[in-house]
Design a protein around this motif. Structure first.
Motif, mmCIF file in Angstrom:
data_model
loop_
_atom_site.group_PDB
_atom_site.id
_atom_site.type_symbol
_atom_site.label_atom_id
_atom_site.label_comp_id
_atom_site.label_asym_id
_atom_site.label_seq_id
_atom_site.Cartn_x
_atom_site.Cartn_y
_atom_site.Cartn_z
ATOM 1 N N GLY A 309 1.083 6.200 -22.288
ATOM 2 C CA GLY A 309 1.826 5.747 -21.034
ATOM 3 C C GLY A 309 1.337 6.124 -19.675
ATOM 4 O O GLY A 309 1.579 5.927 -18.478
ATOM 5 N N GLY A 310 0.368 7.123 -19.685
ATOM 6 C CA GLY A 310 -0.259 7.568 -18.420
ATOM 7 C C GLY A 310 -1.262 6.624 -18.068
ATOM 8 O O GLY A 310 -1.710 5.888 -18.755
ATOM 9 N N ALA A 311 -1.640 7.136 -16.906
ATOM 10 C CA ALA A 311 -2.887 6.268 -16.256
ATOM 11 C C ALA A 311 -4.088 6.411 -17.168
ATOM 12 O O ALA A 311 -4.802 5.060 -17.356
ATOM 13 C CB ALA A 311 -3.012 6.838 -14.774
ATOM 14 N N ALA A 312 -4.630 7.452 -17.539
ATOM 15 C CA ALA A 312 -5.921 7.373 -18.180
ATOM 16 C C ALA A 312 -5.675 6.535 -19.631
ATOM 17 O O ALA A 312 -6.619 5.893 -19.962
ATOM 18 C CB ALA A 312 -6.423 8.809 -18.614
ATOM 19 N N ALA A 313 -4.637 6.779 -20.342
ATOM 20 C CA ALA A 313 -4.484 6.241 -21.589
ATOM 21 C C ALA A 313 -4.371 4.675 -21.581
ATOM 22 O O ALA A 313 -4.970 3.921 -22.237
ATOM 23 C CB ALA A 313 -3.281 6.810 -22.317
ATOM 24 N N ASP A 314 -3.644 4.514 -20.387
ATOM 25 C CA ASP A 314 -3.356 3.046 -20.223
ATOM 26 C C ASP A 314 -4.937 2.222 -19.893
ATOM 27 O O ASP A 314 -5.048 1.218 -20.236
ATOM 28 C CB ASP A 314 -2.456 2.539 -19.247
ATOM 29 N N ALA A 315 -5.548 2.906 -19.474
ATOM 30 C CA ALA A 315 -6.950 2.445 -19.144
ATOM 31 C C ALA A 315 -7.779 2.722 -20.130
ATOM 32 O O ALA A 315 -9.275 2.034 -19.991
ATOM 33 C CB ALA A 315 -7.628 3.396 -17.667
ATOM 34 N N ALA A 343 -6.188 13.428 -2.696
ATOM 35 C CA ALA A 343 -6.262 12.664 -1.897
ATOM 36 C C ALA A 343 -5.826 11.109 -1.941
ATOM 37 O O ALA A 343 -5.775 10.160 -1.227
ATOM 38 C CB ALA A 343 -7.727 12.391 -1.112
ATOM 39 N N ASP A 344 -5.438 10.810 -3.195
ATOM 40 C CA ASP A 344 -4.882 9.530 -3.635
ATOM 41 C C ASP A 344 -3.573 9.584 -3.794
ATOM 42 O O ASP A 344 -2.636 10.567 -3.769
ATOM 43 C CB ASP A 344 -5.689 9.289 -4.941
ATOM 44 N N LYS A 345 -2.863 8.304 -3.975
ATOM 45 C CA LYS A 345 -1.595 7.993 -4.090
ATOM 46 C C LYS A 345 -1.013 7.472 -5.463
ATOM 47 O O LYS A 345 -1.794 6.784 -5.907
ATOM 48 C CB LYS A 345 -0.806 7.244 -3.121
ATOM 49 N N PRO A 346 0.321 7.906 -6.026
ATOM 50 C CA PRO A 346 0.590 7.133 -7.288
ATOM 51 C C PRO A 346 0.607 5.575 -7.043
ATOM 52 O O PRO A 346 1.028 4.991 -5.880
ATOM 53 C CB PRO A 346 1.832 7.434 -7.353
ATOM 54 N N GLY A 347 0.166 4.662 -7.804
ATOM 55 C CA GLY A 347 0.219 3.314 -7.898
ATOM 56 C C GLY A 347 -1.223 2.705 -7.158
ATOM 57 O O GLY A 347 -1.674 1.615 -7.365
ATOM 58 N N GLN A 348 -2.091 3.635 -6.976
ATOM 59 C CA GLN A 348 -3.401 3.183 -6.151
ATOM 60 C C GLN A 348 -3.988 2.810 -7.602
ATOM 61 O O GLN A 348 -4.255 3.777 -8.453
ATOM 62 C CB GLN A 348 -3.894 4.399 -5.518
ATOM 63 N N ARG A 349 -5.149 1.971 -7.636
ATOM 64 C CA ARG A 349 -6.069 1.580 -8.509
ATOM 65 C C ARG A 349 -7.340 2.210 -8.218
ATOM 66 O O ARG A 349 -8.033 2.171 -7.240
ATOM 67 C CB ARG A 349 -6.196 0.257 -8.689
ATOM 68 N N VAL A 352 -12.841 4.963 -12.872
ATOM 69 C CA VAL A 352 -12.977 6.047 -13.320
ATOM 70 C C VAL A 352 -14.354 6.199 -14.222
ATOM 71 O O VAL A 352 -14.358 5.260 -15.053
ATOM 72 C CB VAL A 352 -11.794 6.593 -14.430
ATOM 73 N N THR A 353 -15.139 7.017 -14.012
ATOM 74 C CA THR A 353 -16.389 7.010 -14.723
ATOM 75 C C THR A 353 -16.261 8.066 -15.675
ATOM 76 O O THR A 353 -15.997 9.217 -15.490
ATOM 77 C CB THR A 353 -17.592 7.316 -13.881
ATOM 78 N N PHE A 354 -16.798 7.795 -16.992
ATOM 79 C CA PHE A 354 -16.563 8.920 -17.951
ATOM 80 C C PHE A 354 -17.863 8.541 -19.173
ATOM 81 O O PHE A 354 -18.228 7.477 -18.989
ATOM 82 C CB PHE A 354 -15.214 8.817 -18.719
ATOM 83 N N THR A 355 -17.985 9.614 -19.828
ATOM 84 C CA THR A 355 -18.965 9.432 -20.943
ATOM 85 C C THR A 355 -18.245 9.384 -22.348
ATOM 86 O O THR A 355 -17.224 10.174 -22.468
ATOM 87 C CB THR A 355 -20.037 10.497 -20.832
ATOM 88 N N THR A 360 -22.332 6.192 -20.955
ATOM 89 C CA THR A 360 -21.400 6.162 -19.609
ATOM 90 C C THR A 360 -20.592 4.709 -19.670
ATOM 91 O O THR A 360 -21.075 3.636 -19.582
ATOM 92 C CB THR A 360 -22.326 6.360 -18.305
ATOM 93 N N ARG A 361 -19.672 4.946 -19.413
ATOM 94 C CA ARG A 361 -18.353 3.882 -19.146
ATOM 95 C C ARG A 361 -17.558 4.041 -17.800
ATOM 96 O O ARG A 361 -17.574 5.019 -17.369
ATOM 97 C CB ARG A 361 -17.450 3.882 -20.427
ATOM 98 N N THR A 362 -17.156 2.814 -17.378
ATOM 99 C CA THR A 362 -16.301 2.950 -16.449
ATOM 100 C C THR A 362 -14.778 2.212 -16.796
ATOM 101 O O THR A 362 -14.707 1.166 -17.711
ATOM 102 C CB THR A 362 -16.649 2.242 -15.019
ATOM 103 N N ALA A 363 -13.595 2.490 -16.251
ATOM 104 C CA ALA A 363 -12.336 1.919 -16.323
ATOM 105 C C ALA A 363 -11.635 1.901 -15.178
ATOM 106 O O ALA A 363 -11.691 2.746 -14.284
ATOM 107 C CB ALA A 363 -11.575 2.563 -17.596
ATOM 108 N N GLU A 364 -10.842 0.869 -15.085
ATOM 109 C CA GLU A 364 -10.010 0.886 -13.704
ATOM 110 C C GLU A 364 -8.630 1.331 -14.208
ATOM 111 O O GLU A 364 -7.868 0.938 -15.329
ATOM 112 C CB GLU A 364 -9.571 -0.572 -13.403
#
Length: 370
Positions: A309-315, A343-349, A352-355, A360-364
């Motif tokens: 349910g966290g931001a990373a898992a949902d992405a 520097a970011d805020k909750p709810g901001q999209r 995320v770049t990861f390997t 290399t992949r990206t996710a919103e």
């Protein structure tokens, strides 16, 4: 971060909370009237009670030639609101937040303690206090006196928006001696994002929008008050910079204070709800660790767990992935990931770049809350 120190090799500075001032060390200082290296000076006797005075005229109405009088006025007004906190074998400081006995301090000052001994300016006897709640993610905590002494004076808190580079400030610690618990300097910079180490007593927090000051920050000041010449608290002194070229010794004249806006946000929620219910801090919802590349240099943050349910898992980010950038900013360590998210805020999209598996992949990701 942009808080690097000038040197031939321009090495990145480190940051640490001042080491705790132990009760035993304080006793030695009291007996000898000395100031051990790395500790705040402690007076050899308890000062006379500071008299309560009327609020001073605004700084703009004062004579520019009467700076000494301005200093003395600020000390008379604010120092009675700065207390000494004994947490186990260590000593720190705090600031009286309101007339109900709430005291705000650093989370690293109280550590894992639940009860504390507090010495206030208008009471000859130490008082007992209990923890209300601690918020290590911002290195802030609130404790509450069991008994409110007569004449307890709450500090006046200022406005972060009015803090400007060049303002004269005083850093105040526990009131064991006026001369040895007050240092002076200026606001050197605002808006710094600084990470404190978990080693040596820190919470490991990454704190945004900190006030940088040239006023000395040491164990007598940590958790106390950074004050302007209108007798307003504008921050809670928390960190000192260390210079790698000095063997990680404290870099003179580079200290940091948590801004008063964050102090109010955290303290008000703790007092009202017993905990922080809205941190305003963004999070990916992961636990991670720094990994190194083939050159043995930090190369990213490996995801150890991604909370359901966290931001990373949902992405679609999962354990084993290595995060290398967030929002286009490179990420090499846990600290750098925390700095980006600060520097970011909750709810901001964010992108995320990861390997994963060498590719290399990206996710919103829609950021959650810390």
């Amino acid at each position: 971060m942009d808080a690097s120190l000038p040197s031939r090799r321009r090495r990145r500075p480190a940051y640490r909370v001042p080491p705790p001032l132990t009760a035993a060390l304080c006793a030695v200082a009291l007996a000898a009237g000395c100031s051990p290296a790395g500790t705040a000076q402690v007076a050899a006797q308890r000062p006379a009670r500071a008299a309560h005075s009327a609020q001073p005229a605004p700084l703009t109405q004062r004579s520019g030639n009467d700076l000494q009088t301005a200093y003395e006025t600020v000390i008379r007004n604010v120092l009675p609101s700065v207390v000494q906190i004994e947490a186990g074998n260590s000593l720190g400081s705090g600031v009286v937040y309101d007339g109900q006995g709430h005291i705000v301090t650093n989370a690293h000052v109280i550590g894992s303690g639940r009860t504390f001994t507090v010495t206030v300016a208008n009471s000859e006897q130490p008082l007992r206090a209990e923890l209300v709640s601690s918020f290590p993610e911002q290195d802030l905590a609130v404790i509450k006196l069991d008994t409110i002494p007569r004449g307890l004076k709450a500090a006046a808190f200022g406005d972060t928006a009015k803090v400007a580079v060049g303002q004269i400030v005083l850093a105040m610690g526990s009131p064991l001696g006026l001369s040895s618990s007050v240092t002076q300097g200026i606001v050197s910079a605002v808006g710094r994002t600084v990470s404190e180490g978990a080693a040596g007593g820190g919470t490991g927090a990454t704190i945004a929008n900190m006030v940088q000051t040239s006023a000395a920050i040491n164990p007598g000041n940590s958790g106390g008050a950074l004050v302007n010449l209108d007798s307003e608290v504008i921050g809670i002194p928390t960190l000192a910079a260390t210079d790698p070229e000095l063997g990680n010794g404290t870099a003179p004249g580079i200290g940091f204070a948590i801004p008063v806006s964050m102090v109010r946000t955290v303290a008000d929620q703790i007092i009202k709800h017993g905990r922080v219910v809205d941190s305003g801090r963004a999070a990916l919802g992961i636990t991670g660790r720094t990994v190194v590349g083939p050159d043995f240099q930090p190369a990213g943050v490996a995801v150890v767990t991604a909370r359901k349910g966290g931001a990373a898992a949902d992405a679609g980010i999962r354990a084993g992935d290595i995060i290398t950038a967030v929002g286009g900013t490179r990420v090499t360590t846990i600290a750098s990931l925390s700095e980006v998210l600060a520097a970011d805020k909750p709810g901001q999209r964010v992108k995320v770049t990861f390997t994963r598996g060498g590719g290399t992949r990206t996710a919103e990701a829609t950021l959650g809350e810390m």
